[in-house]
Design a protein around this motif. Structure first.
Motif, short mmCIF file in Angstrom:
data_model
loop_
_atom_site.label_atom_id
_atom_site.label_comp_id
_atom_site.label_asym_id
_atom_site.label_seq_id
_atom_site.Cartn_x
_atom_site.Cartn_y
_atom_site.Cartn_z
N HIS A 82 -12.84 25.26 -60.30
CA HIS A 82 -11.84 26.12 -59.66
C HIS A 82 -10.46 25.80 -60.25
CE1 HIS A 82 -14.33 26.91 -55.74
NE2 HIS A 82 -15.01 27.17 -56.85
N GLU A 84 -7.63 24.93 -59.00
CA GLU A 84 -6.93 23.72 -58.54
C GLU A 84 -7.52 22.48 -59.19
OE1 GLU A 84 -8.28 26.19 -56.71
OE2 GLU A 84 -7.41 26.28 -54.70
N CYS A 117 -9.92 26.46 -51.18
CA CYS A 117 -11.25 26.48 -50.57
C CYS A 117 -11.61 25.08 -50.09
CB CYS A 117 -12.29 26.96 -51.59
SG CYS A 117 -12.78 25.71 -52.79
N GLN A 119 -13.71 22.90 -51.16
CA GLN A 119 -13.77 21.92 -52.24
C GLN A 119 -12.38 21.50 -52.69
OE1 GLN A 119 -15.80 22.03 -56.48
NE2 GLN A 119 -13.82 23.08 -56.51
N CYS A 120 -11.52 22.48 -52.93
CA CYS A 120 -10.20 22.19 -53.49
C CYS A 120 -9.28 21.55 -52.46
CB CYS A 120 -9.60 23.45 -54.09
SG CYS A 120 -10.59 24.05 -55.48
ZN LIG Z 1 -11.58 26.01 -54.79
#
Ligand SMILES: [Zn+2]
Length: 203
Positions: A82, A84, A117, A119-120
């Motif tokens: 992603h 980020e 998100c 994860q980020c």
């Molecule tokens: Zn993300």
């Protein structure tokens, strides 16, 4: 001996050089930094690298650009690539280590074209940045693009603040939504644009 892959590569696409050709090394205004992020996000999906997402890391007080990132999930074949994660990893390579908040370094900020998100969110927490700047938050991203952002708690911003990471929101929000809408329009009108949510298989 088992045969395993020992390395994976996540890199910025070649067109980044064109986009950065006219960008000065220092971009003092926060809106101008976000404007660059929106431009990269818009070009990214059109080039087929991944979703309409981009990010950058800058020195918070001077505005010197340390790194940029775009979503290269499709280009790299790596689900975690992603914007980020790419921007933070490249900033860490540029500054010499895993902690962007290390002693002796200037304070860094991550600028992203929407709330991270799930994860980020974690990647940002562990990165050492002192400030997170987002164009917006809310259901619009998922509604417009259909990307699943994961189970992020309603207190996500408070959790950042509790760890010394200031959150700045609503920087050029309408412009972020315009990029997402253009992307969605293209998805609706054309084949070949992949919304790469996990569990895409039928198994
Ligand atoms: Zn993300």
């Amino acid at each position: 001996m088992i045969n395993i892959v020992k390395e994976y590569r996540v890199a910025l696409p070649a067109w980044i050089d064109d986009e950065l050709a006219d960008v000065p090394a220092v971009v003092p205004g926060r809106e101008d930094r976000m404007r660059l992020v929106h431009r990269l996000a818009d070009r990214n999906w059109r080039e087929g690298n991944g979703g309409p997402f981009a990010a950058l890391v800058a020195e918070r007080d001077t505005g010197r650009i340390v790194s940029v990132g775009v979503n290269v999930v499709l280009a790299s074949g790596v689900s975690s690539a992603h914007a980020e994660v790419v921007a933070l990893g490249l900033a860490q390579m540029a500054t010499g280590g895993w902690d962007l908040g290390a002693t002796g370094l200037p304070s860094h900020e991550l600028v992203v074209n929407w709330r991270p998100c799930v994860q980020c969110y974690g990647a940002t927490l562990w990165s050492g940045v002192r400030t997170l700047v987002v164009a917006g938050e809310g259901p619009e991203l998922e509604e417009i693009t259909t990307f699943d952002e994961g189970p992020l708690g309603a207190d996500w911003a408070e959790q950042f603040e509790a760890r010394g990471i200031e959150v700045v929101g609503d920087v050029l929000r309408d412009e972020a939504l315009a990029v997402f809408r253009d992307y969605r329009k293209a998805v609706d009108e054309a084949d070949g644009i992949v919304v790469y949510n996990a569990r895409g298989g039928t198994a």
